[in-house]
Structure formats: structure tokens, C-alpha cells
Enzyme design. Structure first.
Site, short mmCIF file in Angstrom:
data_model
loop_
_atom_site.label_atom_id
_atom_site.label_comp_id
_atom_site.label_asym_id
_atom_site.label_seq_id
_atom_site.Cartn_x
_atom_site.Cartn_y
_atom_site.Cartn_z
N ARG A 61 -4.13 9.47 16.07
CA ARG A 61 -3.47 7.98 16.62
C ARG A 61 -3.22 8.46 18.05
NH1 ARG A 61 1.76 7.43 13.57
NH2 ARG A 61 2.44 6.18 15.38
N GLU B 259 0.94 -1.01 0.12
CA GLU B 259 -0.11 0.03 0.07
C GLU B 259 0.87 1.25 -0.04
OE1 GLU B 259 -3.54 -1.81 2.80
OE2 GLU B 259 -2.42 -0.17 3.47
N ARG C 66 -2.66 10.15 10.51
CA ARG C 66 -3.33 8.97 11.05
C ARG C 66 -4.73 9.17 11.45
NH1 ARG C 66 -0.90 3.96 12.08
NH2 ARG C 66 -2.58 2.11 12.18
N PHE D 273 -7.57 2.29 4.96
CA PHE D 273 -6.52 1.00 4.69
C PHE D 273 -7.02 -0.24 5.36
CE2 PHE D 273 -3.70 3.85 6.92
CZ PHE D 273 -3.68 2.93 8.03
N ARG E 98 4.65 -2.59 17.25
CA ARG E 98 5.56 -2.40 15.98
C ARG E 98 5.86 -3.83 15.76
NH1 ARG E 98 6.41 2.51 14.03
NH2 ARG E 98 6.55 4.15 15.56
N LYS F 32 2.52 4.60 1.29
CA LYS F 32 2.30 5.27 2.59
C LYS F 32 2.40 6.76 2.21
CE LYS F 32 4.96 5.48 6.78
NZ LYS F 32 4.64 6.88 7.22
N LYS G 170 7.01 -0.67 6.85
CA LYS G 170 7.13 0.43 5.90
C LYS G 170 8.64 0.53 5.18
CE LYS G 170 8.43 3.42 9.89
NZ LYS G 170 7.96 4.41 10.67
N GLU H 279 -5.72 7.25 6.60
CA GLU H 279 -4.94 8.39 6.52
C GLU H 279 -5.81 9.61 5.84
OE1 GLU H 279 -0.79 9.41 7.45
OE2 GLU H 279 -1.90 7.58 7.50
#
Length: 512
Positions: free
Chosen positions: A231, A209, A216, A298, A374, A211, A380, A260
Site C-alpha cells: 500500500r 466483504e 494490502r 477484491f 477515505r 476484512k 469498514k 489482501e
């Protein structure tokens, strides 16, 4: 519980680098807390206030009254005092806050005063970060860590989770569910320097996807009512009528979307990040026409539509992706290609960069939505080395920057100590507008000044581009960034979300 007990625990946690020892000390303190005190104890030992902001600045902490001889101050008394201070407003509020603060500090012993001042100044760094505290809550309540982490994901803060775990164990934690209208902590992405390395980590077909360099957003919908959260779980619905209008038309009864928001030029290229960020700021610029934000969703975490539905957090990425396609038209979805070919993924990467975006996120089709962590499920990839670092101090400028705070001291987060490891300084990349903004902001965060250097509360996150990492004996971590320059300030991120020293070493090779 006495504040003295928390102070002793804080000193014990700060005095050890071992994760197990930190968890043990924190757990012992939590076991001794009364049920109604647990949330405040967790907050204080995490270096936070349950009230978040109470209007006490550095100037208010300079004049400290004589300390008490013996400890008597309790956690509920401190919490009540902070709440009262935060509620003060109107004419004379500054003086009244100082009076209330002096009354509180006057009841504290020297070590308690030091603890409370560092807590209020945002300088209480002892290694009791979210992950360590979650383990301590699990140990104190004798429940599995996974149950605590999931409840934390769903509730967004550890205080209520600690209260529930200590009072009711696993059963109470499982009462935390995804509620439409209450934001949860977002899933985060790890980093990789190339498409090939990202695919190598997943070793499977994946979704690729774009970025975007936007904000966010978590969007909640119930029967046509739309709420938008950042976020950091702050609600910004009233500032974004165009986002509300776009999502309201979707064919859903209830849903939670992840996505986003970004300001785009007529040619589809993004405006500078500051233009997007201005739309979500608390105080919008006066006499300016707001630039509309485009919506790119997304992920979907909860869905009720004609096909049924419910909580999708534990569903694999492929299933959530299919649900998103079912209810969201293409123009509101993040551009995405599913492929097992790194070459095709590189084409998507090149398309995104050519359009002015940051790169891509490579996403596992099997991974659940692991909010707030994470993990390896999302990776990313950007075309340059970038890090989100914390401003630790800043130096006064000279020449044409005379009177401005210019040269930034940059730090990466150290999960072991809860502090920050300095990686170097930079004044490059600063426009006149950004220079003026950071001067005002960093003055607000100042805690002390010596000569040319102003030391600040480690709260402000800045995105830094750099060309590599090199060994350096000048800094405690033994490394420094090469050719660091400022890209933008990440006002949408907290210092707890800044990149770690391990990330610094992993995203770029260390050169001599």
C-alpha cells in the site's frame, strides 16, 4: 530558489491554522520555483525527502557547525547534497555522511539549519499534508483541484504532479494514466461502529466483504509477468513466489488487482499479523521456514482479457465486481455477499469474526475507485473500537521491563496543523517479543530524551484497541482513550495514514 524562501513559507504555513491561508502561502512559493525545482520544493514543504532515506540518524544531527551569516543555499544544491549523502556506502560511510552533512549545514543560516535538521529528523510538521499541498499545486498552476488529485492518485507522489501542472497545466496532468506495472495509491475505507450505520450511510444495496488482518497488495500482470506492491507502493514481488504463481495462471493479458495477502493456519484461521508481515519484511528471519500467504483479491482496476477491457477506475463498483468474478476463481476472491438487508450483512460480519478476521467492509455498488481517499464508498465495520495511531514518545520501563522502552505516548493526526494530538499512554498488550522489537525500533527513531521519556520521530504507526473515549483535561485535545492496549504495529502504514482526531471522536462516543 533559495532555501530561505522555503523556510519563510514553512514558517508562514506553520503559523496559521486556516486551510486557505496555508494553501495560499504554499501556492505563492510554488509559483516562484523553477520548473526543475518544483518536485523538491513540494517534498521539502511536505516534510519529506525526494530520496526518502539517506542514512542520516539523530546522532548525526547533534553536532551542528556554525551557521552562515547570509542566505545563499539553493534548492538544487540541497537536493544534490542529499543525493550524494544517500549514495555513500561501505567502510567509513558514517564519517563521510557526517562530513558531507556538516558541509551542507555550514552553508545554512540559523533558520535554514533549523529547517533542514527538522526535515531530516522527520519533525517538520506544519500542516502541508497531501490534501493541502494538492490544493496549493492546483492554485499555483491554475488547474482544477480534481485534476491534481487524480494525477496524484495515478502517479503516487506529488512532486512529479507539481512539475507537470506548473509546466503544462491540465493537459500535462491528463497525461498521467493508469500504467500496468506502476502502482497507484489505494482506495481507503471510512469507519462505522455498526452494520446498521454503514448501511445508513450508503442507503442502498451494497457488497459486504470480509476484512482480513493481512497485508494490502496491488498486483499487476502483463503477459504472465506478475509484480506485487504494498500500500506504500514498494515492490515485494521477489519475496512472494507463491503469490506470483497463483496470479500468473489467471486468464488475463493485462490486469491490476487490489487485494489482501494473509498467512492462514490449516483450519483457515489467521496466524498472528506478525507472521504475515514477516513475509514482506526487507530482512526475513533466518533459519525459519516461511509461512505461505493466501491471496484474496477484491477489486480490479485494469483488465484486458478475451472480453476486451481497459481502465476500470471510473467504473462503478458493481461493474468492477463482475469483471473480477469473470477472471478470478472463487478461491482467490475475497468472500463477498451483495445485499440490501443489514440483517444478512450482520450474518456475513459474524462469519468473518468467527473465522478470526477483523470484520467486514461495506462497499457501494455505484462508487468509482477513488484511490488515496477515505470516501463514503467503502465503510469498514469492526467488532471493537480500534485506531491506527502514531507513537510520539515512549517511557523506560521498570521492574521486569527495566531497560526496555515500554509506555507508549499515542497521538492522532491533526489535519489542520499537520501535527499530532496526544490521546494517552499505554503499555498494555505488549508481549515480550513485541516489547523487544519496539525498544530497538524506537531507539532508532529517537530525537531527544529527558528523564524517563524518549521522544521519537512520529513515524511508527500502532493499532490500538480501546473501550471508549472520555473527556480529559490532561491532554491538549481534551479527550483520552479508555483502556487502550496494543494490538500490533502497522509497519505497512505511514504516519500520514494514521487516524485523525476527528475519526477518534466519530468512532466512539465521548463519555464523561
Amino acid at each position: 530558489m533559495l532555501v530561505a524562501d522555503i523556510t519563510r513559507t514553512s514558517q508562514a504555513v506553520a503559523g496559521t491554522s486556516g486551510r486557505k491561508a496555508k494553501v495560499s502561502a504554499l501556492a505563492e512559493c510554488l509559483r516562484a520555483a523553477e520548473p526543475g525545482e518544483a518536485a523538491s520544493v513540494v517534498a521539502y514543504l511536505s516534510g519529506e525527502l525526494p530520496q526518502r532515506q539517506i542514512g542520516v540518524g539523530y546522532a548525526s544531527l547533534r553536532d551542528v557547525p556554525p551557521p552562515a551569516a547570509q542566505p545563499s543555499l539553493t534548492v538544487p544544491e540541497v537536493d544534490a547534497a542529499f543525493t550524494e549523502i544517500g549514495a555513500v556506502s561501505g567502510p567509513g560511510s558514517v564519517a563521510r555522511r557526517r562530513e558531507l552533512l556538516a558541509g551542507l549545514l555550514g552553508r545554512a543560516t540559523p533558520t535554514e539549519q533549523d529547517f533542514l535538521i527538522r526535515l531530516l529528523a522527520g519533525e517538520l510538521r506544519q500542516g502541508a499534508l497531501d490534501g493541502v499541498m494538492a490544493e496549493a499545486i492546483a492554485a499555483a498552476s491554475e488547474v482544477p483541484s480534481a485534476e491534481v488529485r487524480r494525477a496524484f492518485m495515478l502517479r503516487g507522489t506529488l512532486g512529479p504532479v507539481a512539475t507537470a501542472a506548473l509546466a503544462g497545466g491540465t493537459g500535462a496532468l491528463r497525461e498521467f494514466t493508469l500504467e500496468v506495472g506502476r502502482p497507484i495509491k489505494p482506495m481507503l475505507a471510512a469507519s462505522a461502529p455498526s452494520i446498521e450505520e454503514a448501511f445508513g450511510k450508503l442507503d442502498a444495496e451494497a457488497a459486504v466483504e470480509w476484512k482480513l488482518d493481512g497485508i494490502r497488495a496491488q498486483v499487476h500482470v502483463v503477459d504472465g509477468e506478475v509484480r506485487v506492491f504494498t500500500r506504500t507502493l514498494d515492490e515485494i514481488t521477489s519475496r512472494l513466489p507463491e503469490v506470483v504463481a497463483a496470479v500468473r495462471e489467471l486468464p488475463v493479458r493485462a490486469a491490476v488487482f487490489d487485494g489482501e495477502l494473509i498467512a492462514l493456519r490449516p483450519d483457515g484461521h489467521p496466524h498472528p499479523f506478525q507472521v504475515t508481515a514477516a513475509r514482506t519484511a526487507t530482512r526475513a528471519a533466518k533459519n525459519t521456514e516461511p509461512v505461505p500467504l493466501s491471496v484474496y483479491l477484491f477489486d480490479v482496476l485494469y483488465l484486458e482479457d478475451g472480453a476486451g477491457g481497459g481502465d476500470l477506475l471510473d467504473a462503478p463498483g458493481a461493474e468492477r465486481g463482475a469483471a473480477l468474478v469473470r477472471v478470478v476463481p472463487e478461491e482467490l476472491r475475497m468472500p463477498r455477499v451483495v445485499t440490501g438487508d443489514p440483517g444478512r450483512a450482520k450474518e456475513v460480519f459474524d462469519e468473518a469474526v468467527a473465522q478470526g478476521h477483523e470484520g467486514v467492509v461495506v462497499k457501494s455498488l455505484d462508487s468509482p475507485y477513488t484511490a488515496g481517499r477515505r470516501g463514503a464508498g467503502w465503510i469498514k465495520v469492526k467488532p471493537r473500537y480500534t485506531l491506527d495511531l502514531v507513537v510520539l514518545a515512549v517511557e523506560w520501563g521498570h521492574g521486569r521491563r527495566q531497560g526496555m522502552l515500554s509506555n507508549l505516548h499515542l497521538g492522532a493526526r491533526d489535519p489542520e496543523t499537520g501535527g499530532f494530538v496526544m490521546l494517552g499512554k499505554t503499555f498494555k498488550g505488549l508481549t515480550d517479543e513485541l516489547l523487544a522489537w519496539q525498544t530497538e525500533k524506537l531507539r532508532e527513531l529517537a530525537v531527544r530524551e529527558d528523564g524517563w521519556t524518549v521522544h521519537v520521530r512520529p513515524e511508527l504507526v500502532v493499532e490500538i484497541a480501546f473501550d471508549g473515549v472520555q473527556h480529559s483535561p490532561r491532554y491538549p485535545g481534551g479527550i483520552a482513550l479508555r483502556f487502550a492496549r496494543v494490538l500490533r504495529y502497522r509497519t505497512d502504514k505511514s504516519a500520514a495514514e494514521a487516524d485523525t482526531i476527528e475519526t477518534v471522536r466519530s468512532v466512539a462516543p465521548v463519555m464523561d
